[in-house]
Motif scaffolding. Structure first.
Motif, mmCIF file in Angstrom:
data_model
loop_
_atom_site.group_PDB
_atom_site.id
_atom_site.type_symbol
_atom_site.label_atom_id
_atom_site.label_comp_id
_atom_site.label_asym_id
_atom_site.label_seq_id
_atom_site.Cartn_x
_atom_site.Cartn_y
_atom_site.Cartn_z
ATOM 1 N N GLY A 182 0.818 -1.200 0.000
ATOM 2 C CA GLY A 182 0.000 0.000 0.000
ATOM 3 C C GLY A 182 0.849 1.245 0.000
ATOM 4 O O GLY A 182 2.015 1.229 -0.422
ATOM 5 N N SER A 183 0.282 2.340 0.471
ATOM 6 C CA SER A 183 1.004 3.608 0.495
ATOM 7 C C SER A 183 0.606 4.404 1.728
ATOM 8 O O SER A 183 -0.494 4.239 2.264
ATOM 9 N N VAL A 184 1.525 5.252 2.172
ATOM 10 C CA VAL A 184 1.279 6.129 3.314
ATOM 11 C C VAL A 184 1.727 7.534 2.955
ATOM 12 O O VAL A 184 2.565 7.739 2.070
ATOM 13 N N ALA A 185 1.168 8.501 3.669
ATOM 14 C CA ALA A 185 1.485 9.899 3.373
ATOM 15 C C ALA A 185 2.851 10.309 3.894
ATOM 16 O O ALA A 185 3.496 11.181 3.328
ATOM 17 N N ALA A 186 3.295 9.676 4.978
ATOM 18 C CA ALA A 186 4.574 10.032 5.592
ATOM 19 C C ALA A 186 5.516 8.840 5.532
ATOM 20 O O ALA A 186 5.223 7.777 6.093
ATOM 21 N N ALA A 187 6.647 9.000 4.855
ATOM 22 C CA ALA A 187 7.594 7.890 4.703
ATOM 23 C C ALA A 187 8.112 7.399 6.047
ATOM 24 O O ALA A 187 8.387 6.210 6.228
ATOM 25 N N GLY A 188 8.240 8.324 7.013
ATOM 26 C CA GLY A 188 8.748 7.924 8.322
ATOM 27 C C GLY A 188 7.838 6.988 9.070
ATOM 28 O O GLY A 188 8.232 6.402 10.085
ATOM 29 N N LEU A 189 6.612 6.810 8.589
ATOM 30 C CA LEU A 189 5.663 5.918 9.246
ATOM 31 C C LEU A 189 5.958 4.448 8.952
ATOM 32 O O LEU A 189 5.566 3.566 9.713
ATOM 33 N N VAL A 190 6.660 4.186 7.867
ATOM 34 C CA VAL A 190 6.884 2.799 7.448
ATOM 35 C C VAL A 190 7.637 1.974 8.497
ATOM 36 O O VAL A 190 7.208 0.864 8.844
ATOM 37 N N PRO A 191 8.772 2.446 9.038
ATOM 38 C CA PRO A 191 9.443 1.625 10.060
ATOM 39 C C PRO A 191 8.606 1.457 11.320
ATOM 40 O O PRO A 191 8.727 0.433 12.017
ATOM 41 N N VAL A 192 7.752 2.417 11.615
ATOM 42 C CA VAL A 192 6.862 2.276 12.770
ATOM 43 C C VAL A 192 5.875 1.148 12.525
ATOM 44 O O VAL A 192 5.624 0.315 13.401
ATOM 45 N N ILE A 193 5.304 1.104 11.327
ATOM 46 C CA ILE A 193 4.367 0.033 10.975
ATOM 47 C C ILE A 193 5.050 -1.326 11.088
ATOM 48 O O ILE A 193 4.510 -2.266 11.667
ATOM 49 N N GLU A 194 6.250 -1.428 10.534
ATOM 50 C CA GLU A 194 6.984 -2.706 10.580
ATOM 51 C C GLU A 194 7.233 -3.138 12.022
ATOM 52 O O GLU A 194 7.022 -4.306 12.385
ATOM 53 N N ARG A 195 7.705 -2.205 12.837
ATOM 54 C CA ARG A 195 8.046 -2.543 14.220
ATOM 55 C C ARG A 195 6.824 -3.018 14.987
ATOM 56 O O ARG A 195 6.882 -4.010 15.714
ATOM 57 N N LEU A 196 5.701 -2.323 14.818
ATOM 58 C CA LEU A 196 4.482 -2.708 15.532
ATOM 59 C C LEU A 196 3.955 -4.058 15.054
ATOM 60 O O LEU A 196 3.488 -4.872 15.859
ATOM 61 N N CYS A 197 4.044 -4.311 13.759
ATOM 62 C CA CYS A 197 3.565 -5.598 13.233
ATOM 63 C C CYS A 197 4.430 -6.751 13.742
ATOM 64 O O CYS A 197 3.920 -7.833 14.048
ATOM 65 N N LYS A 198 5.733 -6.542 13.834
ATOM 66 C CA LYS A 198 6.629 -7.586 14.334
ATOM 67 C C LYS A 198 6.344 -7.926 15.795
ATOM 68 O O LYS A 198 6.631 -9.037 16.244
ATOM 69 N N SER A 199 5.765 -6.976 16.538
ATOM 70 C CA SER A 199 5.498 -7.218 17.957
ATOM 71 C C SER A 199 4.194 -7.958 18.201
ATOM 72 O O SER A 199 3.890 -8.320 19.342
ATOM 73 N N VAL A 200 3.412 -8.205 17.156
ATOM 74 C CA VAL A 200 2.145 -8.929 17.311
ATOM 75 C C VAL A 200 2.437 -10.404 17.579
ATOM 76 O O VAL A 200 3.266 -11.025 16.896
ATOM 77 N N ASP A 201 1.780 -10.981 18.567
ATOM 78 C CA ASP A 201 1.988 -12.388 18.899
ATOM 79 C C ASP A 201 1.724 -13.279 17.690
ATOM 80 O O ASP A 201 0.701 -13.146 17.020
#
Length: 224
Positions: A182-201
């Motif tokens: 997909g796409s996001v408006a702020a490029a800096g959001l991408v590593p945040v998304i990755e980090r949060l998804c990796k923390s999901v059980d």
């Protein structure tokens, strides 16, 4: 996000040994209950240490080999004392490395790795034994269904935490492996998304094909 806790994963029926239990009784206790280690508790049911098959085998490994085929291992003084011990208090590895019921699986796994142990007695606020959690117990988070993982990422991570919609990011999950598109408006959001998804059980890995505001694939900023 809801992370499964040690209280949810631990075994609550704990086989334990008293501090004065004899060597042979410990061997019987392990065999009768099909376990490889037990916590050693004091009179108030507080873990003092853990005695395992490895602790008990020191007695055999320290014996000289009459045939001379295998040299006895070099033992530190503390290990020699264990090899010569006859009661649980003398045989156990101490102090006990313990977890708390409210910890997440990740917190317990980190402690196991740092302390190089295979199991953790679980204690309450008074240090009394409540259960025991093993490496196998912690691995059960990876048995979560793919659709449950996808729903948590879509609903809890992307929508509730980050304010994104399903039209912004598509989530695919197969065998715990997550692919985000997909796409996001702020490029800096991408590593945040990755980090949060990796923390999901239950998540094994995360790959992303998310474009930034210019339309090209997002890349970490160059250093230097």
């Amino acid at each position: 996000m809801h992370h499964r806790t040690v209280a949810e994963l631990m075994s609550k029926q704990v086989v334990r040994a008293g501090r004065d239990m004899t060597f042979k009784d410990i061997v019987r206790l392990l065999a009768d209950n099909d376990v490889t280690a037990v916590p050693v508790v004091d009179e108030l049911d507080r873990p003092m240490g853990v005695v395992s098959e490895a602790d008990l085998l020191r007695k055999s490994s320290a014996l000289p080999d009459p045939a001379g085929r295998v040299r006895p291992p070099h033992l530190e003084p503390s290990e020699t004392a264990k090899a010569e011990g006859a009661r649980a208090e003398e045989l156990m590895s101490a102090p006990a490395v313990c977890a708390r019921p409210e910890w997440t699986a990740a917190e317990a796994a980190r402690l196991m790795a740092v302390q190089n142990v295979k199991r953790l007695p679980v204690v309450d606020e008074t240090d009394r034994l409540q259960g025991i959690v093993s490496r196998g117990d912690l691995l059960r988070v990876y048995l979560r269904r793919d659709d449950a993982i996808r729903e948590e990422i879509t609903g809890d991570v992307l929508e509730k935490m980050l304010g994104l919609t399903p039209s912004d990011i598509t989530v695919e999950v197969r065998e715990g492996q997550v692919v985000l598109s997909g796409s996001v408006a702020a490029a800096g959001l991408v590593p945040v998304i990755e980090r949060l998804c990796k923390s999901v059980d239950g998540v094994v890995s995360v790959a992303q094909r998310i474009t930034g505001p210019e339309g090209g694939p997002w890349r970490p900023p160059a250093v230097g």
